[in-house]
Design a protein around this motif. Structure first.
Motif, PDB file in Angstrom:
ATOM      1  N   VAL A   1       0.866  -1.177   0.000  1.00  8.28           N
ATOM      2  CA  VAL A   1       0.000   0.000   0.000  1.00  8.28           C
ATOM      3  C   VAL A   1       0.902   1.227   0.000  1.00  8.28           C
ATOM      4  O   VAL A   1       1.753   1.383   0.865  1.00  8.28           O
ATOM      5  CB  VAL A   1      -0.935   0.012   1.225  1.00  8.28           C
ATOM      6  N   ASP A   2       0.710   2.094  -0.981  1.00  7.65           N
ATOM      7  CA  ASP A   2       1.583   3.250  -1.150  1.00  7.65           C
ATOM      8  C   ASP A   2       1.177   4.474  -0.331  1.00  7.65           C
ATOM      9  O   ASP A   2       2.018   5.299  -0.011  1.00  7.65           O
ATOM     10  CB  ASP A   2       1.646   3.649  -2.628  1.00  7.65           C
ATOM     11  N   ASN A   3      -0.086   4.589   0.012  1.00 13.36           N
ATOM     12  CA  ASN A   3      -0.576   5.786   0.689  1.00 13.36           C
ATOM     13  C   ASN A   3      -0.306   5.719   2.196  1.00 13.36           C
ATOM     14  O   ASN A   3      -1.205   5.475   3.006  1.00 13.36           O
ATOM     15  CB  ASN A   3      -2.070   5.961   0.398  1.00 13.36           C
ATOM     16  N   ARG A   4       0.944   5.942   2.584  1.00 13.26           N
ATOM     17  CA  ARG A   4       1.342   5.859   3.985  1.00 13.26           C
ATOM     18  C   ARG A   4       0.635   6.915   4.845  1.00 13.26           C
ATOM     19  O   ARG A   4       0.335   6.679   6.013  1.00 13.26           O
ATOM     20  CB  ARG A   4       2.856   6.014   4.131  1.00 13.26           C
ATOM     21  N   THR A   5       0.352   8.072   4.266  1.00 13.71           N
ATOM     22  CA  THR A   5      -0.324   9.136   5.015  1.00 13.71           C
ATOM     23  C   THR A   5      -1.708   8.672   5.462  1.00 13.71           C
ATOM     24  O   THR A   5      -2.096   8.869   6.617  1.00 13.71           O
ATOM     25  CB  THR A   5      -0.440  10.413   4.162  1.00 13.71           C
ATOM     26  N   LEU A   6      -2.444   8.055   4.556  1.00 10.64           N
ATOM     27  CA  LEU A   6      -3.777   7.549   4.890  1.00 10.64           C
ATOM     28  C   LEU A   6      -3.680   6.428   5.922  1.00 10.64           C
ATOM     29  O   LEU A   6      -4.465   6.389   6.879  1.00 10.64           O
ATOM     30  CB  LEU A   6      -4.503   7.056   3.634  1.00 10.64           C
ATOM     31  N   ILE A   7      -2.724   5.542   5.770  1.00  7.61           N
ATOM     32  CA  ILE A   7      -2.547   4.452   6.735  1.00  7.61           C
ATOM     33  C   ILE A   7      -2.257   5.011   8.124  1.00  7.61           C
ATOM     34  O   ILE A   7      -2.841   4.566   9.111  1.00  7.61           O
ATOM     35  CB  ILE A   7      -1.424   3.494   6.290  1.00  7.61           C
ATOM     36  N   GLU A   8      -1.380   5.982   8.208  1.00  3.73           N
ATOM     37  CA  GLU A   8      -1.061   6.579   9.503  1.00  3.73           C
ATOM     38  C   GLU A   8      -2.280   7.257  10.120  1.00  3.73           C
ATOM     39  O   GLU A   8      -2.514   7.150  11.330  1.00  3.73           O
ATOM     40  CB  GLU A   8       0.097   7.562   9.359  1.00  3.73           C
ATOM     41  N   ALA A   9      -3.064   7.942   9.304  1.00  5.22           N
ATOM     42  CA  ALA A   9      -4.266   8.604   9.817  1.00  5.22           C
ATOM     43  C   ALA A   9      -5.284   7.574  10.320  1.00  5.22           C
ATOM     44  O   ALA A   9      -5.853   7.738  11.403  1.00  5.22           O
ATOM     45  CB  ALA A   9      -4.884   9.484   8.729  1.00  5.22           C
ATOM     46  N   LEU A  10      -5.486   6.528   9.555  1.00  8.29           N
ATOM     47  CA  LEU A  10      -6.456   5.503   9.940  1.00  8.29           C
ATOM     48  C   LEU A  10      -5.986   4.688  11.141  1.00  8.29           C
ATOM     49  O   LEU A  10      -6.802   4.241  11.949  1.00  8.29           O
ATOM     50  CB  LEU A  10      -6.737   4.574   8.765  1.00  8.29           C
ATOM     51  N   SER A  11      -4.680   4.485  11.264  1.00  9.21           N
ATOM     52  CA  SER A  11      -4.173   3.628  12.333  1.00  9.21           C
ATOM     53  C   SER A  11      -4.308   4.255  13.716  1.00  9.21           C
ATOM     54  O   SER A  11      -4.134   3.573  14.723  1.00  9.21           O
ATOM     55  CB  SER A  11      -2.728   3.216  12.068  1.00  9.21           C
ATOM     56  N   SER A  12      -4.656   5.529  13.779  1.00 10.48           N
ATOM     57  CA  SER A  12      -4.920   6.116  15.096  1.00 10.48           C
ATOM     58  C   SER A  12      -6.253   5.617  15.655  1.00 10.48           C
ATOM     59  O   SER A  12      -6.470   5.651  16.860  1.00 10.48           O
ATOM     60  CB  SER A  12      -4.921   7.645  15.013  1.00 10.48           C
ATOM     61  N   GLU A  13      -7.123   5.143  14.771  1.00  9.06           N
ATOM     62  CA  GLU A  13      -8.434   4.624  15.189  1.00  9.06           C
ATOM     63  C   GLU A  13      -8.585   3.121  14.968  1.00  9.06           C
ATOM     64  O   GLU A  13      -9.426   2.489  15.594  1.00  9.06           O
ATOM     65  CB  GLU A  13      -9.556   5.342  14.415  1.00  9.06           C
ATOM     66  N   LEU A  14      -7.785   2.561  14.051  1.00  7.10           N
ATOM     67  CA  LEU A  14      -7.912   1.150  13.665  1.00  7.10           C
ATOM     68  C   LEU A  14      -6.580   0.442  13.832  1.00  7.10           C
ATOM     69  O   LEU A  14      -5.540   1.091  13.917  1.00  7.10           O
ATOM     70  CB  LEU A  14      -8.328   1.048  12.186  1.00  7.10           C
TER      71      LEU A  14
END
Length: 60
Positions: free
Chosen positions: A34-47
């Motif tokens: 998965v290339d979108n690390r920014t989205l992963i980091e944002a989502l991982s605060s909740e998931l």
């Protein structure tokens, strides 16, 4: 006989987690980067990281 025991232990340690054999042997299971690390980091605060990566993968 010693080699057989070592090989058996190595195989057992490779598949110690439930489902590990299936994940490593079923051809239909694929891993993707998965290339979108920014989205992963944002989502991982909740998931958890797996859910965050799955969502990021579907949104790309």
């Amino acid at each position: 006989m010693v080699n057989t025991e070592i090989k058996r232990r190595e195989r057992k340690s490779l598949f110690a987690v439930a489902g590990a054999t299936e994940v490593q042997t079923f051809e239909w299971i694929q891993t993707r980067v998965v290339d979108n690390r920014t989205l992963i980091e944002a989502l991982s605060s909740e998931l958890d990281i797996g859910a965050a990566e799955a969502i990021a993968r579907t949104s790309s």
